[in-house]
Design a protein around this motif. Structure first.
Motif, PDB file in Angstrom:
ATOM      1  N   TYR A   1      -1.107   6.297  -2.331  1.00  9.46           N
ATOM      2  CA  TYR A   1      -1.027   5.155  -3.240  1.00  9.46           C
ATOM      3  C   TYR A   1      -1.886   5.390  -4.492  1.00  9.46           C
ATOM      4  O   TYR A   1      -1.439   5.175  -5.615  1.00  9.46           O
TER       5      TYR A   1
ATOM      6  N   ALA B   1      -4.561  -0.797  -8.663  1.00  4.40           N
ATOM      7  CA  ALA B   1      -4.477  -0.025  -7.421  1.00  4.40           C
ATOM      8  C   ALA B   1      -5.842   0.068  -6.748  1.00  4.40           C
ATOM      9  O   ALA B   1      -5.960  -0.090  -5.529  1.00  4.40           O
TER      10      ALA B   1
ATOM     11  N   PRO C   1       3.035  -4.607  -2.044  1.00  4.42           N
ATOM     12  CA  PRO C   1       2.130  -3.480  -1.795  1.00  4.42           C
ATOM     13  C   PRO C   1       2.369  -2.863  -0.428  1.00  4.42           C
ATOM     14  O   PRO C   1       2.797  -3.548   0.498  1.00  4.42           O
ATOM     15  N   PRO C   2       2.102  -1.580  -0.300  1.00  4.82           N
ATOM     16  CA  PRO C   2       2.274  -0.905   0.984  1.00  4.82           C
ATOM     17  C   PRO C   2       1.151  -1.272   1.949  1.00  4.82           C
ATOM     18  O   PRO C   2       0.134  -1.830   1.542  1.00  4.82           O
TER      19      PRO C   2
ATOM     20  N   ARG D   1      -3.354  13.295   0.635  1.00  3.52           N
ATOM     21  CA  ARG D   1      -2.086  12.629   0.322  1.00  3.52           C
ATOM     22  C   ARG D   1      -0.932  13.410   0.922  1.00  3.52           C
ATOM     23  O   ARG D   1      -1.007  14.634   1.079  1.00  3.52           O
TER      24      ARG D   1
ATOM     25  N   SER E   1      -8.289  -3.295   1.264  1.00  3.64           N
ATOM     26  CA  SER E   1      -7.444  -2.799   2.357  1.00  3.64           C
ATOM     27  C   SER E   1      -8.264  -2.273   3.524  1.00  3.64           C
ATOM     28  O   SER E   1      -9.440  -1.928   3.387  1.00  3.64           O
TER      29      SER E   1
ATOM     30  N   ALA F   1      -2.174   6.951   3.565  1.00  4.23           N
ATOM     31  CA  ALA F   1      -1.507   5.908   2.786  1.00  4.23           C
ATOM     32  C   ALA F   1      -2.309   5.571   1.536  1.00  4.23           C
ATOM     33  O   ALA F   1      -1.747   5.435   0.438  1.00  4.23           O
TER      34      ALA F   1
ATOM     35  N   MET G   1       6.370   4.483  -2.352  1.00  8.38           N
ATOM     36  CA  MET G   1       5.943   3.208  -2.915  1.00  8.38           C
ATOM     37  C   MET G   1       4.910   3.497  -3.996  1.00  8.38           C
ATOM     38  O   MET G   1       3.983   4.248  -3.783  1.00  8.38           O
ATOM     39  N   THR G   2       5.088   2.903  -5.150  1.00  8.01           N
ATOM     40  CA  THR G   2       4.153   3.106  -6.246  1.00  8.01           C
ATOM     41  C   THR G   2       3.394   1.824  -6.537  1.00  8.01           C
ATOM     42  O   THR G   2       3.823   0.742  -6.133  1.00  8.01           O
ATOM     43  N   PRO G   3       2.282   1.910  -7.259  1.00  8.42           N
ATOM     44  CA  PRO G   3       1.492   0.721  -7.557  1.00  8.42           C
ATOM     45  C   PRO G   3       2.250  -0.338  -8.358  1.00  8.42           C
ATOM     46  O   PRO G   3       1.856  -1.488  -8.369  1.00  8.42           O
TER      47      PRO G   3
ATOM     48  N   PRO H   1       2.836   7.292  -0.137  1.00  6.60           N
ATOM     49  CA  PRO H   1       2.161   6.839   1.081  1.00  6.60           C
ATOM     50  C   PRO H   1       3.093   6.873   2.280  1.00  6.60           C
ATOM     51  O   PRO H   1       4.301   6.743   2.118  1.00  6.60           O
TER      52      PRO H   1
ATOM     53  N   LEU I   1      -1.885  -0.282   3.493  1.00 12.16           N
ATOM     54  CA  LEU I   1      -2.895   0.726   3.178  1.00 12.16           C
ATOM     55  C   LEU I   1      -3.935   0.754   4.287  1.00 12.16           C
ATOM     56  O   LEU I   1      -5.094   0.416   4.092  1.00 12.16           O
TER      57      LEU I   1
END
Length: 92
Positions: free
Chosen positions: A20, A36, A8-9, A85, A43, A16, A1-3, A91, A11
């Motif tokens: 991200y 981001a 959104p993921p 990471r 989060s 994660a 998953m990207t910004p 993430p 977090l």
């Protein structure tokens, strides 16, 4: 998953958040990075990031929301990102 993805993921872990933010920094776009940082500031994972970076959570959240981070804070976060990471940079 990207910004830049629509949803959104979650977090909620340090891994994660690190994945991200790594994706946001890799994108190389200041707007993507700023958004981001703002998302991470709101989060559950921010608590983990602040602790790992040795920064006060409230001060870090305020700086991330403003998009005005000091170089010392940014470098501390980048070190955490590099250490935590996932191997593929995404993430969990």
């Amino acid at each position: 998953m990207t910004p830049t993805d629509a949803s959104p993921p979650a977090l909620d872990t340090l891994e994660a958040v690190a994945g991200y933010l790594a994706a946001a920094f890799d994108a190389g776009d200041p707007e993507t990075m700023t958004e981001a940082l703002k998302l991470v500031a709101r989060s559950a994972g921010l608590t983990h990031l602040a602790a790992a970076a040795g920064l006060q959570r409230d001060l870090l959240a305020a700086a991330m929301n403003r998009g005005e981070m000091g170089l010392d804070s940014l470098l501390a976060i980048m070190k955490v990102i590099d250490l935590h990471r996932p191997a593929d940079g995404a993430p969990n």
